[in-house]
Enzyme design. Structure first.
Site, PDB file in Angstrom:
ATOM      1  N   ARG A 177       0.834  -1.207   0.000  1.00  0.00           N
ATOM      2  CA  ARG A 177       0.000   0.000   0.000  1.00  0.00           C
ATOM      3  C   ARG A 177       0.867   1.256   0.000  1.00  0.00           C
ATOM      4  O   ARG A 177       0.595   2.219  -0.711  1.00  0.00           O
ATOM      5  CB  ARG A 177      -0.918  -0.045   1.232  1.00  0.00           C
TER       6      ARG A 177
ATOM      7  N   LYS B 118      -2.963   6.322   2.014  1.00  0.00           N
ATOM      8  CA  LYS B 118      -2.770   6.740   3.405  1.00  0.00           C
ATOM      9  C   LYS B 118      -1.847   7.962   3.378  1.00  0.00           C
ATOM     10  O   LYS B 118      -0.681   7.898   3.767  1.00  0.00           O
ATOM     11  CB  LYS B 118      -2.193   5.588   4.240  1.00  0.00           C
TER      12      LYS B 118
ATOM     13  N   GLU C   3     -16.604   5.482   4.890  1.00  0.00           N
ATOM     14  CA  GLU C   3     -15.894   4.869   6.020  1.00  0.00           C
ATOM     15  C   GLU C   3     -15.984   5.763   7.231  1.00  0.00           C
ATOM     16  O   GLU C   3     -16.589   6.838   7.164  1.00  0.00           O
ATOM     17  CB  GLU C   3     -14.457   4.517   5.644  1.00  0.00           C
TER      18      GLU C   3
HETATM   19  C1  LIG Z   1      -5.643   3.110   8.035  1.00  0.00           C
HETATM   20  C2  LIG Z   1      -7.042   3.365   7.630  1.00  0.00           C
HETATM   21  C3  LIG Z   1      -8.006   2.353   7.589  1.00  0.00           C
HETATM   22  C4  LIG Z   1      -7.748   0.958   8.088  1.00  0.00           C
HETATM   23  O1  LIG Z   1      -6.748   0.282   7.418  1.00  0.00           O
HETATM   24  P1  LIG Z   1      -6.032  -0.985   8.091  1.00  0.00           P
HETATM   25  O2  LIG Z   1      -5.033  -1.391   7.077  1.00  0.00           O
HETATM   26  O3  LIG Z   1      -7.066  -1.998   8.319  1.00  0.00           O
HETATM   27  O4  LIG Z   1      -5.438  -0.496   9.354  1.00  0.00           O
HETATM   28  C5  LIG Z   1      -9.262   2.666   7.110  1.00  0.00           C
HETATM   29  N1  LIG Z   1      -9.572   3.921   6.724  1.00  0.00           N
HETATM   30  C6  LIG Z   1      -8.673   4.927   6.755  1.00  0.00           C
HETATM   31  C7  LIG Z   1      -9.073   6.272   6.281  1.00  0.00           C
HETATM   32  C8  LIG Z   1      -7.383   4.682   7.209  1.00  0.00           C
HETATM   33  O5  LIG Z   1      -6.500   5.675   7.267  1.00  0.00           O
END
Ligand SMILES: *Cc1c(COP(=O)(O)O)cnc(C)c1O
Length: 393
Positions: free
Chosen positions: A121, A223, A259
């Site tokens: 990622r 991210k 989300e």
């Molecule tokens: C980090 C994150 C997640 C969750 O991702 P994981 O890999 O399961 O920790 C979901 N939504 C957002 C906006 C994030 O920054």
């Protein structure tokens, strides 16, 4: 005959050497692990990973080989970074982060959950942000080194985890709006407590019409550090109104669920489907926890997992809902309240079950996933051992 014996002896000797190989440091003494919440706790871990590489202009995406995998070069005492005020990260937000956890298992070994997924990622985000992507093996090796070097900060089995935070930033100097000439890869860590102490507790979400965190064509699926501060104000407002977290709606119509905070969203329906919003528009962060739950729901719970647009109104017929991410693993959602942009409380509230207790599937998935991550569910941990990266002492 003689030779065979010698070989057998050598083999037994090797086995013995493996069994007696040095173990990880025990959890540090005199630390009140139970007192830790989820956050940067008031302790300083020992070491961080720090690697600064020069980026050749125009070759950002090919510069992957520049990163070092040497502990001698990159493991340094935890400390501050030195940056020019002109650094691209400070001026233009050329920054990515990751989050993952290392757990101490019952036998004292230390396991990290699917670190290569975080590496993939971050590499994708790097390509989009014109930073040299870190090769997956370098990423996993660096995470592994940081855990080993801070093994005394991995809490005792069942008492939380060591949270790892990789950062990738454009640290070179420059005034023009353009990619950095230097990339810094850093990983720091902090012990965190269990998110839920004494049972799962459902949270209350508020969807705020007029607020969205990501739009199609934007960077919502990455991210990227810059995606988070723009939600601080609405997050504060939502908390002041007595809710726990914002449920983000889609930017185009404001009618679909995306989300919640930094976690993905799932709803379980009476027909046995479990729905999570689709990644297709690239407005949703592709969570590692989300992907893992998607697999477990089908393989272990007999549910039919579906990724698609999920209208807010559809939640009225859902039996259960939960959020998921590395931090809390799975958080049951008790209710979703819908507010207008100004925050005027409307009387629209969707409640799941009694609004407080986790639904049965939510609870089941929570125990399965934490059982795999901490190794406490022997059978599942064995079956999903390909999700576990064991840190060699
Ligand atoms: C980090 C994150 C997640 C969750 O991702 P994981 O890999 O399961 O920790 C979901 N939504 C957002 C906006 C994030 O920054």
């Amino acid at each position: 005959m003689h030779a065979f014996h010698l070989i057998a002896f050598a083999w037994l000797g090797a086995l013995h050497a493996v069994a007696a190989s040095p173990a990880h440091a025990n959890p540090r003494a005199n630390v009140d692990w139970e007192s830790f919440g989820f956050g940067l706790n008031d302790v300083r871990t020992d070491k961080m990973w720090l690697d600064r590489v020069t980026v050749e202009v125009g070759k950002e995406n090919e510069g992957a080989s520049a990163y070092s995998s040497s502990e001698d070069e990159c493991l340094v005492p935890l400390g501050n970074l030195e940056l020019s005020p002109t650094a691209t990260v400070l001026n233009y937000g050329q920054a990515l982060f990751e989050g993952l956890k290392a757990c101490r298992r019952e036998d004292g070994s230390i396991a990290i959950f699917r670190p290569e997924k975080n590496g993939e990622r971050m590499a994708k985000g790097a390509a989009r942000f014109f930073l040299p992507p870190i090769p997956s093996d370098v990423f996993v090796g660096a995470v592994d080194s940081v855990v080993r070097a801070n093994a005394q900060w991995v809490p005792p089995h069942g008492k939380g985890a060591l949270y790892l935070r990789p950062l990738l930033i454009g640290s070179g100097e420059g005034l023009g709006v353009k990619p950095s000439t230097e990339s810094t890869f850093c990983i720091y860590c902090s012990p965190v407590g269990n998110y839920f102490k004494g049972g799962l507790k459902a949270i209350r979400l508020q969807a705020v019409r007029g607020f969205s965190r990501a739009a199609p064509g934007g960077a919502g699926s990455i991210k990227a550090s810059g995606n988070y501060a723009p939600a601080f104000l609405v997050q504060r407002q939502v908390r002041q109104r007595g809710f726990d977290e914002v449920l983000c709606l889609d930017a185009l119509t404001g009618q679909a669920v995306e989300e919640a905070g930094a976690s993905n969203f799932f709803a379980v329906f009476p027909d046995g489907t479990i729905v999570t919003p689709s990644l297709q528009e690239e407005t949703i962060l592709p969570g590692v926890t989300r992907a893992s739950i998607f697999e477990l729901a089908a393989a272990e719970c007999g549910l039919k997992p579906v990724q698609r647009r999920l209208a807010l109104e559809e939640l009225r017929s859902a039996k259960e809902a939960f959020c998921c991410g590395t931090g809390a693993c799975i958080t049951p959602v008790g209710s979703v309240h819908i507010a207008d942009c100004g925050g005027e409380p409307s009387d629209q509230e969707i409640v799941f079950g009694d609004g407080e207790s986790p639904g049965p599937m939510t609870e089941k998935l929570y125990h399965m996933l934490t059982g795999i991550q901490t190794g406490s569910n022997k059978e599942l941990a064995e079956k999903y051992s390909h999700w576990i990266h064991v840190v060699e002492p």
